[in-house]
Design an enzyme around this catalytic site. Structure first.
Site, mmCIF file in Angstrom:
data_model
loop_
_atom_site.group_PDB
_atom_site.id
_atom_site.type_symbol
_atom_site.label_atom_id
_atom_site.label_comp_id
_atom_site.label_asym_id
_atom_site.label_seq_id
_atom_site.Cartn_x
_atom_site.Cartn_y
_atom_site.Cartn_z
ATOM 1 N N ALA A 61 -2.222 4.659 -5.698
ATOM 2 C CA ALA A 61 -3.261 4.306 -7.217
ATOM 3 C C ALA A 61 -3.405 4.916 -7.954
ATOM 4 O O ALA A 61 -3.414 6.634 -7.112
ATOM 5 C CB ALA A 61 -4.212 2.832 -6.288
ATOM 6 N N GLU A 103 1.414 1.493 1.629
ATOM 7 C CA GLU A 103 2.002 0.228 1.243
ATOM 8 C C GLU A 103 2.459 -0.851 1.131
ATOM 9 O O GLU A 103 2.347 -1.498 1.162
ATOM 10 C CB GLU A 103 -0.529 -0.291 1.111
ATOM 11 C CG GLU A 103 -1.745 0.186 1.920
ATOM 12 C CD GLU A 103 -2.869 -0.335 0.744
ATOM 13 O OE1 GLU A 103 -3.395 -0.827 1.556
ATOM 14 O OE2 GLU A 103 -2.815 0.727 0.103
#
Length: 719
Positions: A61, A103
């Site tokens: 992120a 992820e």
């Protein structure tokens, strides 16, 4: 952004573009959504490969978006769309796949990794958990025990370990993109029903409850009050006991709690502070970070005690040629054996060849004549260090950097013993030097910016978090530690026990309290320093003057224990007792408790009840107050420097951000009020008096920590 291209006729190659680590910013997420949609709608495309530009898959992120109104497509639906695709999607992992990057890869149907790639879910180190399905997919893919280990520690794994665990399907020494494209061609048209991890049943060990109970116990013990590792265990438990969609709900709820917590803010502050300390100028205004460092190919270490050995290992592991000098022949042979063992163990851990041939062991200091940099690590004695610096100045070639590993002595005075004081800086390592991450780089009044830049860069090469600090007694870390330790002694005089003080500090999050740490490092270390400062007055213990030194309150408790030969773990007795000399398990000592009672009686001190809150306020607030004095004196460039030093060098709990960040979280007005309260109660302890800078910050409305520099700057300009 994400670039769309077609390769080998039927493979769509989607390349993430957001240097340096291709973080999943709003623009990148939008790019992935658009290109995946385009690939799935293109009849010529039979399979898809996702990769990152510049040899990095995806670092996760975009942390800069945290705390903002995040725009762009959300991550979870984007990953679900990839997993639901009716064409195979292959992740080509080079460099790193961390956090949201891993992820994303887990949402793909296949994963191909380069042999040098690293993978992991490090969210826990930012006070968070992997909340884009990571806590739900990973246990389904590799089983609960392995997933718990990775998610609760945040550790990185190599491509080889990832293959062994089953995270990736293939590892290659060649281009992961080329290999992934071939792989994508080979699986085109095959059914994907068995490749969507969210549909996998989570492997359930028979002793599931016992497994999670043990994991929770272990995490609570090592987390010392951090809430993220506990939430990680709860999220993995949800994966093991609930259907995927309910597990995702649980993951989302846990993440919402963490995301708004003070702990997450503290850990993210630490993350940015660590990166920023290497870029800032000295408080004096001189910039070392724009100076070109000198090349260092050959270095020397003088003195091969515990510290010198660790420094020699650190230098050799960096790839430098090292001259290790120890004038005592026996100590030299012992050091050679110890250093070889440390290098071999370190190499085994990292899976590389040990750097044994990079170190030459020599008993004659003349051998340093041709090195580029010397680190002096002899005994902490000014007369001895003076002699070493005089010798080095005469022996070394012009331009050689002369560094001292002193933990408190005057760098300017040592520089005055040389012909070129501009080439002298402090490089204060922390024991064990080859393990501890912190390096205080101390610049004297005549140190050149280039000398500081060279020491900082060398620290970085050694994998250290290097912080440039000014020259004063104890620099930053040890200067702040002194009042902290003294307050702990005073608390014992007033009625506390070592167990009470240590218990409060360990509950706060320190790995060890003051007295356990003192036993580990040796009580005689501080005793020697106090003797050197003229504070130790043997034979005065029974008289009242024993508790006043140099006009201020002093506790001789540590000196009295040393006079009894109680040096801590090394002698089997200190503030605690140990089964054997060198033992590690601290046990309560009845002798020590009766000794404290006798001491109080002799000095007419009435023991009172002391609670955990007072221990924390007395110990931590004086440490913080000294931090404000350091900022006021221009010894550290900003509060971030102090916090990085304390988190990486002194065991300050990361989830509390560092002492200065903690002060801002508690509230500067509260810290000021409590310091004033304790100073009134103990007027004979000058450092309890609140620092003027703290008063100024409170008067300025207690600005957030990133605005303190403006107040400090204004303060300096008015001096």
């Amino acid at each position: 952004m994400a670039q769309y291209s077609r390769v080998s006729g039927s493979v769509c190659l989607i390349t993430l573009q957001n240097p340096p680590v291709n973080a999943l910013s709003a623009a990148v997420r939008q790019g992935i959504v658009d290109t995946v949609k385009r690939a799935l709608n293109d009849s010529k495309v039979k399979s898809v490969v996702i990769c990152g530009q510049n040899g990095v898959f995806c670092g996760g992120a975009d942390i800069k978006e945290f705390g903002t109104n995040m725009s762009g497509p959300p991550l979870i639906p984007m990953i679900h769309a990839i997993e639901a695709a009716n064409k195979p999607v292959v992740a080509a992992i080079e460099g790193s796949a961390l956090g949201g990057g891993l992820e994303l890869a887990l949402g793909c149907h296949y994963r191909v990794a380069h042999s040098k790639a690293i993978l992991g879910l490090p969210e826990v180190t930012l006070g968070l958990l992997p909340a884009a399905g990571g806590s739900q997919r990973l246990p389904r893919l590799i089983g609960v025990p392995a997933a718990l280990n990775l998610i609760t520690t945040g550790r990185h794994v190599t491509a080889a370990e990832a293959l062994q665990l089953g995270i990736v399907d293939q590892v290659t020494d060649h281009s992961s993109v080329d290999t992934a494209v071939k792989f994508a061609l080979s699986v085109a048209g095959q059914s994907l029903d068995s490749r969507r991890i969210s549909t996998y049943p989570c492997p359930r060990p028979s002793d599931l409850d016992a497994l999670f109970e043990e994991a929770m116990q272990k995490v609570r013990q090592s987390a010392r009050g951090a809430i993220a590792p506990v939430a990680c265990v709860q999220a993995v438990r949800a994966a093991a006991t609930l259907p995927y969609t309910q597990g995702m709900e649980q993951e989302k709820e846990l993440m919402a709690t963490l995301f708004t917590s003070g702990q997450a803010r503290a850990m993210q502050y630490c993350f940015f502070a660590q990166r920023a300390v290497g870029r800032w100028s000295m408080p004096s205004g001189a910039r070392w970070d724009t100076s070109k460092p000198r090349p260092v190919l050959k270095a020397a270490v003088i003195g091969l005690g515990t510290m010198g050995r660790g420094i020699a290992v650190s230098l050799a592991q960096t790839g430098l040629s090292v001259v290790a000098v120890e004038t005592q022949e026996r100590q030299l042979m012992e050091a050679k054996q110890a250093v070889s063992g440390m290098l071999q163990r370190g190499a085994k851990r990292r899976g590389v060849a040990p750097a044994l041939n990079r170190i030459s062991y020599i008993s004659n200091i003349q051998a340093v004549a041709d090195v580029d940099l010397v680190i002096e690590a002899v005994f902490e004695d000014m007369a001895l260090k003076e002699k070493v610096f005089q010798q080095l100045s005469a022996i070394c070639k012009p331009g050689t950097l002369l560094c001292t590993n002193t933990s408190a002595l005057d760098v300017d005075h040592l520089a005055s013993q040389t012909r070129s004081p501009e080439l002298v800086v402090g490089m204060h390592f922390f024991a064990p030097a080859h393990v501890m991450k912190l390096l205080e780089v101390v610049y004297g009044s005549r140190s050149s910016p280039q000398a500081v830049a060279t020491a900082m860069q060398l620290g970085k090469k050694m994998g250290k978090v290097s912080v440039a600090v000014g020259n004063c007694r104890g620099f930053v870390g040890n200067r702040m530690l002194k009042p902290y330790l003294e307050q702990a002694f005073f608390l014992l005089e007033e009625g506390a026990t070592p167990e009470l003080v240590d218990g409060a500090l360990e509950e706060f999050g320190f790995a060890m309290g003051v007295f356990r740490m003192s036993d580990l490092s040796g009580l005689d270390v501080g005793w020697r320093v106090r003797k050197g400062d003229g504070l130790v007055e043997p034979g005065l213990e029974s008289g009242q003057s024993a508790r006043i030194r140099q006009g201020r309150r002093y506790s001789p408790l540590g000196d009295l224990l040393c006079e009894q030969g109680r040096f801590g773990q090394k002698t089997g007795r200190g503030w605690y007792q140990y089964d054997t000399p060198g033992g590690r398990v601290a046990k309560s000592d009845l002798w020590l408790h009766s000794f404290l009672e006798g001491y109080r009686a002799r000095h007419d001190l009435v023991a009172r009840r002391i609670d955990h809150q007072e221990v924390l306020e007395r110990c931590l607030y004086v440490l913080i107050n000294e931090g404000f004095h350091i900022l006021e004196d221009g010894i550290a460039a900003g509060p971030e420097d102090i916090d990085v030093i304390y988190v990486f060098g002194y065991g300050w709990p990361r989830h509390r951000g560092g002492p200065m960040f903690y002060a801002s979280m508690v509230g500067l007005a509260k810290v000021l009020e409590r310091l004033e309260h304790y100073h009134q109660a103990h007027p004979d302890v000058p450092y309890l008096k609140p620092c003027n800078l703290l008063r100024r910050l409170v008067a300025s409305g207690s600005p957030p920590i990133h605005r303190w520099r403006e107040v400090i700057k204004k303060h300096h300009s008015q001096l």
